[in-house]
Design an enzyme around this catalytic site. Sequence first.
Site, PDB file in Angstrom:
ATOM      1  N   GLU A 126     -25.218 107.450 -20.772  1.00  0.00           N
ATOM      2  CA  GLU A 126     -26.313 106.044 -20.359  1.00  0.00           C
ATOM      3  C   GLU A 126     -25.280 104.914 -20.721  1.00  0.00           C
ATOM      4  OE1 GLU A 126     -29.387 105.908 -23.945  1.00  0.00           O
ATOM      5  OE2 GLU A 126     -29.964 107.483 -22.859  1.00  0.00           O
ATOM      6  N   GLU A 193     -33.732 102.625 -15.510  1.00  0.00           N
ATOM      7  CA  GLU A 193     -34.891 103.178 -16.137  1.00  0.00           C
ATOM      8  C   GLU A 193     -36.029 101.436 -16.990  1.00  0.00           C
ATOM      9  OE1 GLU A 193     -34.943 105.627 -19.857  1.00  0.00           O
ATOM     10  OE2 GLU A 193     -36.762 104.978 -20.676  1.00  0.00           O
TER      11      GLU A 193
HETATM   12  O1  KIV Z   1     -33.443 111.793 -22.168  1.00  0.00           O
HETATM   13  C1  KIV Z   1     -33.909 111.325 -21.071  1.00  0.00           C
HETATM   14  O2  KIV Z   1     -35.170 112.030 -20.679  1.00  0.00           O
HETATM   15  C2  KIV Z   1     -33.876 110.184 -19.771  1.00  0.00           C
HETATM   16  C3  KIV Z   1     -34.604 110.167 -18.793  1.00  0.00           C
HETATM   17  C4  KIV Z   1     -35.953 109.409 -19.628  1.00  0.00           C
HETATM   18  C5  KIV Z   1     -33.720 109.852 -17.917  1.00  0.00           C
HETATM   19  O3  KIV Z   1     -32.812 109.787 -20.209  1.00  0.00           O
END
Ligand code: KIV
Length: 295
Positions: A126, A193
Site C-alpha cells: 500500500e 480503492e
Molecule cells: O487486503 C485486501 O484484501 C486488499 C484488497 C481489498 C485489494 O487489499
Amino acid sequence: MSTPKKTTTEAKAKPVTAPDIQAMKGGEKICCMTAYDYPSGLIVDQAGVDLVLVGDSLAMVVLGREDTLSVTVDEMVHHTRAAARGVRRALLVADMPFMSFATVERALCTAHRLMGEGGARAVKLEGGRAVVPQITALVEAGVPVMAHVGLTPQHVAKFGGFKAQGKSAEATRVLIEDAQAVEEAGAFSVVLEAMPVEAARLVTEAVTIPTIGIGAGNVTDGQILVYHDALGLFDRFTPKFVRRFAELGEASRKAVEMYCAEVRKTTFPGDKNTFYMPEAELAQVRKIKVKPKKK
Ligand code: KIV
C-alpha cells in the site's frame, strides 16, 4: 502497430504471470479476487479469475480482528502457502503487512518470505510516492509488485476510518501523481480503492499499467473483491461497493442447523454413512460380553 492484448482465454492455457496481467491493460477486464486458504484458492482459481490476492484483509474476514494493522508476516506466509496449494493458474499475489516494508531492507525480507516460503509470485504493498524506493528495490531484485492507492486500509488510523479518497480535484491530482510514481518505479499494476469513478477514470488514463478497482466504478482495467464479501460470509459490515454474489453465510448456518436437528433426531448418520461388520464375523461379535466399567 500496437501489440495485441491478451485475453483471459489465451492466458488460460498456462499459469498467469505478472507480465501477462500487465499486457491486459485496456483489453479484456482483469478479474481478481482474494483467497486465504486451500479451499478458497481452489474455488477462485477453478472459477477462472486471473489474479488471486492473499490480502491482509484476512485479519478482518478470517481472523475476526477490527482492522488489518495487526496481521504479521508469519500469518501472511501461513495463509499464502495454504492458498498456493489451491491456485494452479491465476497469478498469486501476497499482501505485505503493515510496517513490514517500512524500509527497503524490510521490504526485501518480507517479499523473500512471501515468495520463498509462501509460494506467491508477486507482492502487493500500500502507498504511492512514499513507497517508491521499496518498489524500485523489489523490482530490481526480481519481485513483481502491485501497488495500492486511494483508501489504503493500513492508513486507517491516519484517515480516521475506512473513508473514500480522491473526492476533490486536488485529491485526484495526488492520486494521479501517486499512480504515476508507482508505475515509474516498476509496479506491474495498481489497485485503486474507494474513490469517485471520475477520479478512477483519470488515474486509469494517466498510467500504462492496469488499474484494478475496488469501489472505483467500472472504468478501471480490472476489478477485485474480497472473497468473504462477495460470497456473503462476512457480516460485520458491507461496504457500498460490494455486491454479494451468494449468501453462503446464511446457507452454511442453515446446513449446520439441519445437521444438529438430524443428530438430535438420530437420523444422522444414516445407513449410507455407516460401516457394518462383515457377515462372517457377526456370530463371533455377538458373543463378546461387555462388562460395564465400575465408576
Ligand atoms: O487486503 C485486501 O484484501 C486488499 C484488497 C481489498 C485489494 O487489499
